[in-house]
Design a protein around this motif. Sequence first.
Motif, PDB file in Angstrom:
ATOM      1  N   ALA A  90      39.897  31.716 -64.904  1.00 21.19           N
ATOM      2  CA  ALA A  90      39.476  32.735 -65.866  1.00 21.19           C
ATOM      3  C   ALA A  90      39.545  34.129 -65.247  1.00 21.19           C
ATOM      4  O   ALA A  90      39.973  35.090 -65.887  1.00 21.19           O
ATOM      5  CB  ALA A  90      38.065  32.450 -66.362  1.00 21.19           C
ATOM      6  N   ARG A  91      39.150  34.245 -63.975  1.00 22.45           N
ATOM      7  CA  ARG A  91      39.152  35.564 -63.346  1.00 22.45           C
ATOM      8  C   ARG A  91      40.564  36.029 -63.018  1.00 22.45           C
ATOM      9  O   ARG A  91      40.844  37.222 -63.026  1.00 22.45           O
ATOM     10  CB  ARG A  91      38.260  35.567 -62.106  1.00 22.45           C
TER      11      ARG A  91
ATOM     12  N   LYS B  88      31.534  40.152 -77.190  1.00 22.56           N
ATOM     13  CA  LYS B  88      31.468  38.684 -77.112  1.00 22.56           C
ATOM     14  C   LYS B  88      30.704  38.254 -75.873  1.00 22.56           C
ATOM     15  O   LYS B  88      30.760  38.907 -74.836  1.00 22.56           O
ATOM     16  CB  LYS B  88      32.879  38.109 -77.055  1.00 22.56           C
ATOM     17  N   LYS B  89      30.082  37.098 -75.951  1.00 19.27           N
ATOM     18  CA  LYS B  89      29.168  36.611 -74.916  1.00 19.27           C
ATOM     19  C   LYS B  89      29.729  36.708 -73.494  1.00 19.27           C
ATOM     20  O   LYS B  89      29.116  37.320 -72.622  1.00 19.27           O
ATOM     21  CB  LYS B  89      28.806  35.160 -75.245  1.00 19.27           C
ATOM     22  N   ALA B  90      30.899  36.136 -73.268  1.00 18.47           N
ATOM     23  CA  ALA B  90      31.431  36.095 -71.901  1.00 18.47           C
ATOM     24  C   ALA B  90      31.682  37.501 -71.379  1.00 18.47           C
ATOM     25  O   ALA B  90      31.400  37.809 -70.223  1.00 18.47           O
ATOM     26  CB  ALA B  90      32.720  35.279 -71.866  1.00 18.47           C
ATOM     27  N   ARG B  91      32.184  38.386 -72.237  1.00 19.06           N
ATOM     28  CA  ARG B  91      32.493  39.739 -71.772  1.00 19.06           C
ATOM     29  C   ARG B  91      31.220  40.564 -71.576  1.00 19.06           C
ATOM     30  O   ARG B  91      31.170  41.435 -70.726  1.00 19.06           O
ATOM     31  CB  ARG B  91      33.455  40.428 -72.733  1.00 19.06           C
ATOM     32  N   ASP B  93      28.415  39.229 -70.478  1.00 18.76           N
ATOM     33  CA  ASP B  93      27.980  38.742 -69.164  1.00 18.76           C
ATOM     34  C   ASP B  93      28.739  39.460 -68.048  1.00 18.76           C
ATOM     35  O   ASP B  93      28.168  39.855 -67.034  1.00 18.76           O
ATOM     36  CB  ASP B  93      28.238  37.231 -69.035  1.00 18.76           C
ATOM     37  N   PHE B  94      30.040  39.614 -68.252  1.00 16.96           N
ATOM     38  CA  PHE B  94      30.868  40.285 -67.251  1.00 16.96           C
ATOM     39  C   PHE B  94      30.414  41.727 -67.047  1.00 16.96           C
ATOM     40  O   PHE B  94      30.390  42.219 -65.925  1.00 16.96           O
ATOM     41  CB  PHE B  94      32.339  40.269 -67.690  1.00 16.96           C
ATOM     42  N   HIS B 128      21.934  37.020 -65.007  1.00 20.02           N
ATOM     43  CA  HIS B 128      23.279  37.359 -64.522  1.00 20.02           C
ATOM     44  C   HIS B 128      23.228  38.500 -63.516  1.00 20.02           C
ATOM     45  O   HIS B 128      23.978  38.514 -62.538  1.00 20.02           O
ATOM     46  CB  HIS B 128      24.189  37.753 -65.688  1.00 20.02           C
ATOM     47  N   ASP B 222      34.796  45.837 -71.282  1.00 18.22           N
ATOM     48  CA  ASP B 222      34.432  45.438 -69.909  1.00 18.22           C
ATOM     49  C   ASP B 222      35.294  46.157 -68.873  1.00 18.22           C
ATOM     50  O   ASP B 222      34.809  46.543 -67.809  1.00 18.22           O
ATOM     51  CB  ASP B 222      34.470  43.913 -69.734  1.00 18.22           C
TER      52      ASP B 222
END
Lengths: 240, 240
Positions: A90-91, B88-91, B93-94, B128, B222
């Motif tokens: 993913a990264r 969005k959730k993952a971004r 978190d990033f 996080h 991000d």
Amino acid sequence: MSAKIRLYVDHPLGAGQTVPLERAQAHYLFGVMRQTVGGQVALFNGRDGEWLAEVTRAGKRDGELSCLEQTRPLRMPPDLWLCFAPIKKARTDFIVEKATEMGAARIVPVMTEFTNAGRVQTDRLQAHAVEAAEQCGGTYVPEVAEPVRLDRLLDGWDGARHLMFCDEALAAEGGGAGLETRGPWAILIGPEGGFSEKERARLGRLEAAVAVRLGPRILRADTAAVAALTLWQLALGDWG
Amino acid sequence: MSAKIRLYVDHPLGAGQTVPLERAQAHYLFGVMRQTVGGQVALFNGRDGEWLAEVTRAGKRDGELSCLEQTRPLRMPPDLWLCFAPIKKARTDFIVEKATEMGAARIVPVMTEFTNAGRVQTDRLQAHAVEAAEQCGGTYVPEVAEPVRLDRLLDGWDGARHLMFCDEALAAEGGGAGLETRGPWAILIGPEGGFSEKERARLGRLEAAVAVRLGPRILRADTAAVAALTLWQLALGDWG
């Protein structure tokens, strides 16, 4: 005027030019995005700028567009490579996406001594670069090169291409010190474990290399890639 | 000397200080990382710097460490907030992870007119930030604030805190132009659809606000967060 959907195609673009669609693109445009005949789409191919095009045929498995007018000229990024040691899937995808948005011209996965990554799927990464270019409004898609070992990359290094790499110990000063010379450049982002002693010694001896420091905290590779690209673009690139 | 494992604890640290472990930390340290009595761990709590500590009791559900010596002093980041419209959730978190690595002191989720995100789980984002601080070698964990509406945030804005926001149209020049004044700052990253006309007008009128431009391509939120933090850290922060 400008269309909302941007599509990369590998076909010449120009006034009146007809552009056939591949199966996946027809599915995306007509199936997912619900476009029909007469709908307008922005096309770019990395060579001819961005063109407004109209759907002239919409099939289930194929389709056709016709170019109306150029909406943006081709804008090449600076002659900057992003070389990076691949990390988790993913990264690694993120690094390719970010390098495209940030304006790298070429993306090179580099296998270092401490690189801990499985097989690098270049075509998957290339697809990520295409998607990022569609999304960021670019008219150019950076080429994702085949992975190369760091020692081989440096063996064949063109002395005219400057190399910026991140190393706290070797960096003389913080920030963009040493980024003065214009011309072709590359940025090298190491793996999570850093470079080996041998690699650091070799990089330190490379005449065209400049060590920089990206702040007092340890950055993950994907963060370091964006930070390094920002540093470079501010000093020498197209952000001025 | 320095330990490989870094752990954030909410407990005072000092010479000879005993530090009890919570269940989740005991599980991580003894279950996942296979540490036993005598094993060494680096501890930090955001106040007392980093301490080398030794495991003195290792249970299934709890445990205890004893501080040996301070290995790093507390290093506070600059007084910089990162305000951002959740995505969005993952971004999202990033963004929290990257803000921590890049040295923001406080992270503020901001709801703008075009923000398109579900419920923001502040405690998950805070976790996080803790994880990113453990990983990046920091001795400080930025606080993740409760989400706030942009108009309310600006209603109560402290005029002494400068605000850098990204807006192509309002930015006078490229790069870090306008980043000269030292003191407390905040960076504001808009949502994918950008700011509304009303929001842009309001930001434009804010005396403490500076518009910057992050290059000629459109950056995802991000990417923009890391690029903006780099820009600021180079001009005014602790990267010099």
